[in-house]
Write a protein that holds these residues in place. Sequence first.
Motif, PDB file in Angstrom:
ATOM      1  N   ASN A 204       1.001  -1.435   0.033  1.00 35.98           N
ATOM      2  CA  ASN A 204      -0.034  -0.039   0.185  1.00 35.98           C
ATOM      3  C   ASN A 204       0.675   1.589   0.071  1.00 35.98           C
ATOM      4  O   ASN A 204       1.700   1.635   0.286  1.00 35.98           O
ATOM      5  N   LEU A 260       1.848   1.604  -7.413  1.00 31.51           N
ATOM      6  CA  LEU A 260       0.169   2.207  -7.077  1.00 31.51           C
ATOM      7  C   LEU A 260      -1.107   1.894  -7.805  1.00 31.51           C
ATOM      8  O   LEU A 260      -2.287   1.729  -7.343  1.00 31.51           O
ATOM      9  N   HIS A 263       0.048  -2.046  -9.599  1.00 29.64           N
ATOM     10  CA  HIS A 263       0.474  -3.407  -8.590  1.00 29.64           C
ATOM     11  C   HIS A 263       1.613  -3.687  -8.718  1.00 29.64           C
ATOM     12  O   HIS A 263       1.170  -5.121  -9.008  1.00 29.64           O
TER      13      HIS A 263
END
Length: 315
Positions: A204, A260, A263
């Motif tokens: 994340n 982000l 991925h």
Amino acid sequence: MTNNFFLNAPELKKHLSYINENLADPQYNSFIITGDSIGGAFALEQFVRDLKQKHPLREILVFNTHSIHDFIKKTPIEMLTNFYRLHISLATVILTELDVEGWTKEEQDKLAVFLKTLTKHYVQVVAAFNTGASLTPEMWSWYMSGYQYHLNYGLVSYKKDLTCSLTLAQDRKRWHWLSRIRQTYHFGELYPGILMQDDEMVFNGFMLMELGLCWLGKFTPPGYIFPRAVCPTCGKIKLLPYSCIASALSGGHVIKFHCLNCHERIATNNAIDYYRILRTYGTRYCYIAKPLPVKNFPICLKKQPKWIRSGQNRL
């Protein structure tokens, strides 16, 4: 700052341009940049070049965290309060990165007196200040008396092409085929499975980075404080670093990024300028990795029976 980094902060540029035209304006003296210290350092490096071009006959002093700390420790307070008298043509004092973490109360107070004296006698002070450390009242008063500009994170981008880096899809193919063909690898070659070993991690934008540098130790800075890179898969400036570990097999410090947006994950050992940024800004005192608690610590060797200490098999 190298040509591979770009800061997209037009509002900050306007403030610095105004200061360049109107040195020691009471509204902008001192001018303190908080938030992204990396972006602040990049902006001030360009600001120094603009100052030298605009004021070629004036003296401009530039300090970083280590140089200003050494200067404050070695210089008596009388010299600091009369510093402006010794430098008649002094126009600006710039602190490209200021972090008072680990400073004593006396050192912080001396720095605050030094900066206050400069502003009082019309010497422009500009600083990129990391406000994470606890400040003394004297230092806090200087901080609150200046013009504070908060620079958001994510505005610094890394422009170097990373399309030649190893992607996760390529790593899976290499692991599937190369492991069947050969068991040895050339020095400097990213070994198969280097990205696959992180499959169980949760990625994340706020995760801590695993930073292990030779001779410096292990650190866990947040990845979002570092410049974002261009993803070779989706083309977005969304790559954040999540690991940089020294690897003898892969030829030095391998930097791993995650995207982000799509991925994707990539690994590279050919980004020396980005590695310098990690080494400079990721090794602060507050980012030192804390050791894990040790449970069921083994009994001291001296308290064990003699036959165990000697390594003999009693049976």
